[in-house]
Design an enzyme around this catalytic site. Structure first.
Site, PDB file in Angstrom:
ATOM      1  N   ILE A 136       0.854  -1.188   0.000  1.00  0.00           N
ATOM      2  CA  ILE A 136       0.000   0.000   0.000  1.00  0.00           C
ATOM      3  C   ILE A 136       0.898   1.249   0.000  1.00  0.00           C
ATOM      4  O   ILE A 136       1.731   1.393   0.894  1.00  0.00           O
ATOM      5  CB  ILE A 136      -0.914   0.037   1.238  1.00  0.00           C
ATOM      6  N   GLY A 187       1.870 -19.993   7.455  1.00  0.00           N
ATOM      7  CA  GLY A 187       2.941 -19.041   7.168  1.00  0.00           C
ATOM      8  C   GLY A 187       2.567 -17.590   7.397  1.00  0.00           C
ATOM      9  O   GLY A 187       3.338 -16.684   7.074  1.00  0.00           O
ATOM     10  N   LYS A 205       5.230   0.632  13.029  1.00  0.00           N
ATOM     11  CA  LYS A 205       4.652   1.236  11.825  1.00  0.00           C
ATOM     12  C   LYS A 205       3.910   2.524  12.149  1.00  0.00           C
ATOM     13  O   LYS A 205       3.984   3.506  11.402  1.00  0.00           O
ATOM     14  CB  LYS A 205       3.728   0.225  11.150  1.00  0.00           C
TER      15      LYS A 205
END
Length: 433
Positions: A136, A187, A205
């Site tokens: 993104i 995973g 973040k």
């Protein structure tokens, strides 16, 4: 046309994606930047290890200096991870006048300001779009697309692992431990998932997002962090009953005095909120701008090719700057001094579950504590429990300051009628405030 030479640090999942895109999209990249892009050297731990992409062995090295000290290498792409050791590599690359593209959120959250300073001193670009929300283009949107606006608030699902877990728990009614195991088998979660499920990955973040979005140096220690490990099936069931969906949200907001709050915590959203429908490993960031209003950025938050796409997009940006002769001028020093909101300046609704003794006057005692702090209820559920003489109360408050709410929780803990506080979560409506 002189080719631009690239040195890469790392050849794991993302690094393999970068190689794939540069090799397969060479015509497109040539059209974008006007010259060939050539990978000259790649740092790896083991030259003989089998890899997802075919790489001529002469391109591989275990000696970082073959990249950092090579005068022909123009740009260093870092996709190896790590913090302190990697920081040393990137500082050396910048000091050698090499531009840097990194996907390393851990590094940028802790040392971003220092690296930006060194990059500017050496006339180098330092780009890190892939460090937040994978494919993104949220950082570029904040710095360029929304550059003329004043960002008031950002709410993001910025960790795919926790979003996958909460989606499965909500839809299947499964227990946290059971879904975590499934996520590891597929995973989506690491063998040691602590950074993800504890909220630290999302906090890193949000540190980057808040620093860029608010033009203010926000540190990782400024982020209040709560993970998802304590969330139960009952929490999600009652949330749904009241019309909410649970997400691990990163929230960054600022008021008219430029005081900010940055947090990562399990949060209830109305089921009709756009972020409530972001499921599985997908990420999304909801941005409120003073002029633009509400915007949302949505897409895959991880994975080889989505993340590599952001890395290569940064590479294209570096090369375009090289051709224009404007490298090192993109970094803007923070405009505002850091001012953090105090607990009495942070307002939200709250979801609370209590187990209480089912006696005359119990509810009056509880409401008395809320009334004392001038906090009223928006929604209330009360159910008897299987155990005799106990009941469960689930409620959602109207807006209250964090200071008042924390005092309420402390007083409830000391109330004889309250057997246990089962859980407490923030509730977001999605407005700017």
């Amino acid at each position: 046309m002189k080719a631009i030479s690239i040195g890469m640090l790392g050849l794991g999942t993302v690094g393999s994606g970068v190689v794939t895109i540069i090799e397969n999209h060479q015509d497109k990249l040539m059209h974008q930047v006007g010259c060939p892009i050539k990978i000259k050297k790649i740092l790896v731990n083991n030259i003989n290890k089998p890899r997802a992409v075919e790489i001529p062995q002469e391109l591989l090295t275990t000696n970082a200096n073959e990249i950092l000290e090579d005068p022909e290498i123009d740009v260093v792409i870092e996709v190896m991870g790590g913090v302190d050791h990697t920081k040393g590599y990137l500082l050396k690359a910048l000091q050698q006048k090499k531009h840097v593209v990194t996907a390393n959120k851990d590094l940028m959250a802790v040392y971003g300001t220092e690296l930006h300073t060194v990059a500017a001193e050496n006339g180098c670009d330092l780009f890190y779009e892939a460090s937040v929300a994978g494919g993104i283009p949220i950082l570029r949107s904040l710095v360029d697309g929304l550059a003329s606006d004043r960002i008031l608030k950002m709410m993001g699902i910025v960790n795919g692992t926790t979003n996958f877990i909460l989606t499965k728990m909500t839809k299947q009614g499964a227990a946290y431990a059971e879904v975590l195991k499934e996520a590891q088998e597929l995973g989506f979660a690491e063998a040691d998932p602590t950074s993800d499920v504890g909220g630290l990955d999302a906090a890193r973040k949000m540190t980057i997002l808040a620093t860029l979005g608010f033009s203010m140096k926000v540190d990782l220690d400024d982020v209040k962090v709560q993970g998802i490990t304590q969330i139960t099936e009952d929490d999600l069931k009652y949330a749904k009953q009241l019309g909410y969906t649970m997400k691990l949200l990163g929230i960054a907001s600022r008021d008219e005095d430029d005081k900010v709050e940055v947090s990562v915590q399990p949060t209830l959203l109305p089921e009709n909120h756009p972020l409530a429908s972001v499921n599985d490993e997908y990420n999304a960031v909801y941005v409120f701008g003073d002029a633009v209003g509400e915007t949302m950025f949505y897409g895959p938050g991880a994975g080889s090719l989505p993340t590599a796409t952001s890395v290569v997009s940064d590479l294209v940006g570096v090369i375009k700057n090289m051709r224009l002769g404007v490298n090192g001028r993109s970094a803007v020093t923070p405009q505002y001094p850091k001012k953090l909101k105090s607990a009495d300046e942070i307002f939200s609704k709250y979801f609370l579950r209590l187990h209480v003794y089912d006696e005359v006057g119990t509810f009056a005692d509880i409401t008395g504590i809320f009334s004392k702090h001038k906090v009223s209820f928006e929604k209330i559920l009360q159910m008897p429990l299987k155990r005799k003489e106990t009941a469960e109360i689930v409620l959602v408050t109207h807006h209250a300051s964090l200071k008042d709410y924390e005092e309420i929780l402390n007083e409830l803990k000391d109330l004889p009628a309250v057997k246990e506080i089962k859980c407490s979560y923030r509730v977001e409506r999605g407005e700017r405030g």
